[in-house]
Write a protein that holds these residues in place. Structure first.
Motif, short mmCIF file in Angstrom:
data_model
loop_
_atom_site.label_atom_id
_atom_site.label_comp_id
_atom_site.label_asym_id
_atom_site.label_seq_id
_atom_site.Cartn_x
_atom_site.Cartn_y
_atom_site.Cartn_z
N LEU A 2 33.36 34.85 33.10
CA LEU A 2 33.66 36.00 33.95
C LEU A 2 34.42 37.08 33.19
O LEU A 2 34.17 38.28 33.37
CB LEU A 2 34.48 35.54 35.16
N LEU A 3 35.33 36.67 32.30
CA LEU A 3 36.06 37.65 31.51
C LEU A 3 35.12 38.44 30.60
O LEU A 3 35.24 39.65 30.47
CB LEU A 3 37.13 36.94 30.68
N THR A 4 34.17 37.74 30.00
CA THR A 4 33.20 38.43 29.13
C THR A 4 32.27 39.32 29.93
O THR A 4 31.92 40.43 29.50
CB THR A 4 32.39 37.39 28.34
N SER A 5 31.87 38.85 31.11
CA SER A 5 30.93 39.62 31.93
C SER A 5 31.58 40.82 32.62
O SER A 5 30.86 41.70 33.09
CB SER A 5 30.30 38.72 33.00
N SER A 6 32.92 40.86 32.67
CA SER A 6 33.57 41.97 33.36
C SER A 6 33.28 43.30 32.66
O SER A 6 33.12 44.34 33.32
CB SER A 6 35.08 41.73 33.44
N VAL A 7 33.20 43.27 31.33
CA VAL A 7 32.89 44.50 30.59
C VAL A 7 31.46 44.95 30.90
O VAL A 7 31.20 46.13 31.16
CB VAL A 7 33.08 44.29 29.08
N TYR A 8 30.52 44.00 30.90
CA TYR A 8 29.13 44.35 31.21
C TYR A 8 28.99 44.84 32.65
O TYR A 8 28.19 45.74 32.93
CB TYR A 8 28.23 43.14 30.99
N ALA A 9 29.77 44.25 33.55
CA ALA A 9 29.72 44.71 34.94
C ALA A 9 30.21 46.14 35.07
O ALA A 9 29.66 46.95 35.82
CB ALA A 9 30.56 43.78 35.83
#
Length: 589
Positions: A159-166
């Motif tokens: 989730l931490l990594t995907s927050s930037v993509y989101a």
């Protein structure tokens, strides 16, 4: 006596027209300038004395003018389709004026050639890509330490990594319309300031969910900067070199990866885990802060200025660019102000709006409030989204979105899956085979960078975007199929490495082409919106890459590669029928 009464009626009628503020309106009507035309004044409704009187309110005035034009056409024997109020010829004239204005502007930009101004703009846009590459690489480097610091489960780490993509995906819904409303340079400055500001704020965060929220806002700035920078570069450079230079700036992404990896490695050597994470966050703000300062020196796009009718700002742009390139403004604009007026696209529309009397024009607030700006932004968003999904552009937009989906799904899917798949293939290979997984990962990272140079050379040579996209995605599909074969059946680690490296090479080339192709497909008025929405659709796949590939590898280690092959084949089919307006001779409307 009769002649005196007739003269008196004419004088009274003319005074009524003058009092209503319509004198200039009538003078601009085409038939008023033709003395042989049929009588113009066929008023509807009479007042005492038998003379006619135009209405005073705006609504009745418009319907009255439309009926006047229809009655005039009836009197002269002409006919118009139902619902036509006499503006079809004006619309054709406006369309012709737009085409002429675009041709004049393209000619003037082409005369400037390639000089220090173009190099400066290219360098600024490449710095934007450096920021993107550094941010993405930095998050992958610190995710393990952050997970240990907050004692996170595996899904929270993702989730931490995907927050930037989101954040990148969310920014696509407003970045393009904001750039089409405010301008390219202002939006670029705002987005890079967000990356720098919230990146520094990440250093002070002590809670996991707050860190995810702040990194989401960093992703918003990153996602807003990329399509804005691509539109700025496409609209500033001559068409002969815009595509090649747009392709070369993608090298900034790889430079950003290298900057983050080398800088983080040095930090890990001299600092502990807790201090290293904060220092790496601070390191990631260095390219963003430098780019934000540079963006303050970037003038607005000349095509955007021409679209908005800002002739004075357009003249300043030509003077500044010619000064940097060592050219005389008189060589580029021999007629001076007249050339600038002819390049300003919406002048025909503004001229028609000025026909209405000043008293009947809608009043504008001298100081627009935030609420008015929000309503204006919503209106522009609805209009631009309706434009890119209109009947003329819907099919092309959907095809381009399919390409964006495939590029993000396969490119980031390979980055995520290659380490695990290489290890799996080595384990399935014969026991006597020797294969260095770490070296294989470095090869799949470094060799695809070379795809930038042949792609830029082909674009500069005049090869169109459509066949280049078709060839790169088609060859990538073949390479992915070969990787599935050598990984599942032949179990040859070396050939598997060659196949996945080739697939990433061709998809890296496809990414290089995709940004300038998206910008060239849309007209200037919706270019930033069209490019940002395509990038947003692609970022949606980038968010899903981690969890989807993990679930597929739990079933079979090479199953993600099979899914990527199918996605790539669908993208290859979508390139057939793709129309790039600037390269296929379709005029901008």
């Amino acid at each position: 006596m009769v002649s005196r009464q007739l003269l008196f009626a004419v004088i009274v009628s003319w005074q009524a027209l003058h009092a209503a503020g319509l004198q200039r309106f009538i003078k601009r009507l085409p038939r008023f300038q033709n003395p042989s035309a049929a009588p113009l004044y066929q008023w509807h409704g009479t007042w005492h004395g038998g003379a006619s009187q135009p209405p005073n309110d705006a609504v009745t005035h418009r319907s009255w003018t439309a009926s006047l034009l229809r009655s005039e056409d009836t009197a002269t024997g002409s006919s118009a389709p139902a619902g036509n109020t006499g503006h079809s010829s004006e619309s054709d004239a406006e369309e012709h004026r737009r085409r002429v204005a675009n041709e004049k502007l393209e000619t003037a930009i082409g005369k400037m050639g390639f000089g220090w101004y173009q190099i400066f703009i290219w360098f600024v846009v490449m710095c934007v890509y450096i920021v993107d590459g550094a941010e993405i690489t930095m998050m992958s480097l610190v995710s393990t330490s952050v997970a240990e610091q907050f004692d996170l489960m595996s899904w929270k780490r993702g989730l931490l990594t995907s927050s930037v993509y989101a954040g990148m995906m969310a920014s696509g819904f407003f970045a393009g319309p904001l750039a089409d409303m405010m301008g390219r340079s202002r939006t670029l400055t705002l987005s890079t300031a967000m990356i720098c500001g919230f990146g520094l704020l990440s250093v002070t965060i002590e809670q996991f969910w707050m860190l995810c929220a702040v990194r989401f806002l960093v992703g918003v700035g990153t996602g807003a900067s990329l399509p804005t920078a691509a539109s700025l570069l496409t609209e500033t450079l001559p068409l002969s070199i815009a595509g090649a230079m747009s392709c070369l700036v993608f090298a900034g992404f790889n430079l950003g990866e290298y900057f983050a990896a080398v800088g983080a490695g040095r930090i890990w050597t001299f600092a502990g885990d807790m201090d290293a994470v904060k220092l790496i966050f601070m390191l990631g703000t260095v390219p963003a802060g430098f780019t934000c300062l540079l963006s303050l020196l970037v003038p607005e796009s000349p095509r955007f200025l021409a679209l908005k009718g800002r002739t004075k700002a357009l003249g300043r742009w030509f003077r500044w660019a010619c000064n940097l390139n060592g050219r005389r403004v008189g060589e580029i604009l021999p007629n001076g102000e007249k050339d600038l007026q002819e390049m300003s696209i919406p002048k025909a529309i503004k001229k028609r709006e000025r026909l209405w009397p000043p008293k009947l024009r809608p009043r504008r607030s001298p100081e627009p409030s935030m609420w008015n700006l929000a309503k204006k932004f919503r209106t522009i968003l609805q209009k631009n989204m309706g434009a890119i999904l209109s009947r003329d552009l819907r099919a092309q937009t959907l095809r381009m979105w399919c390409l964006w989906l495939a590029n993000n799904a396969v490119f980031y899917g390979l980055i995520f899956s290659i380490p695990q798949m290489l290890q799996s293939v080595m384990d399935m290979a014969a026991s006597g085979s020797v294969f260095d997984v770490a070296r294989g990962i470095s090869i799949t990272t470094s060799w695809p960078i070379l795809s930038i140079f042949p792609a830029a050379a082909l674009i500069y040579a005049g090869v169109k975007y459509r066949p280049m996209l078709r060839s790169s995605i088609g060859l990538a599909t073949v390479a992915l199929g070969g990787a599935v074969y050598y990984g599942a059946y032949a179990t040859s680690p070396v050939m598997f490495l060659v196949a996945v490296t080739a697939a990433k090479f061709f998809y890296n080339a496809s990414f290089d082409i995709l940004y300038p192709a998206s910008a060239a497909m849309y007209p200037t008025a919706v270019r930033a919106t069209g490019t940002s929405m395509g990038s947003t659709v692609g970022r949606f796949c980038a968010i899903l890459v981690g969890p989807v590939c993990t679930a597929l590898m739990d079933v079979n280690m090479l199953l993600p590669l099979t899914v990527m092959t199918v996605i790539s084949f669908v993208a290859f089919l979508s390139t057939f029928g793709l129309v790039i307006a600037e390269q296929d001779g379709k005029p901008e409307s």
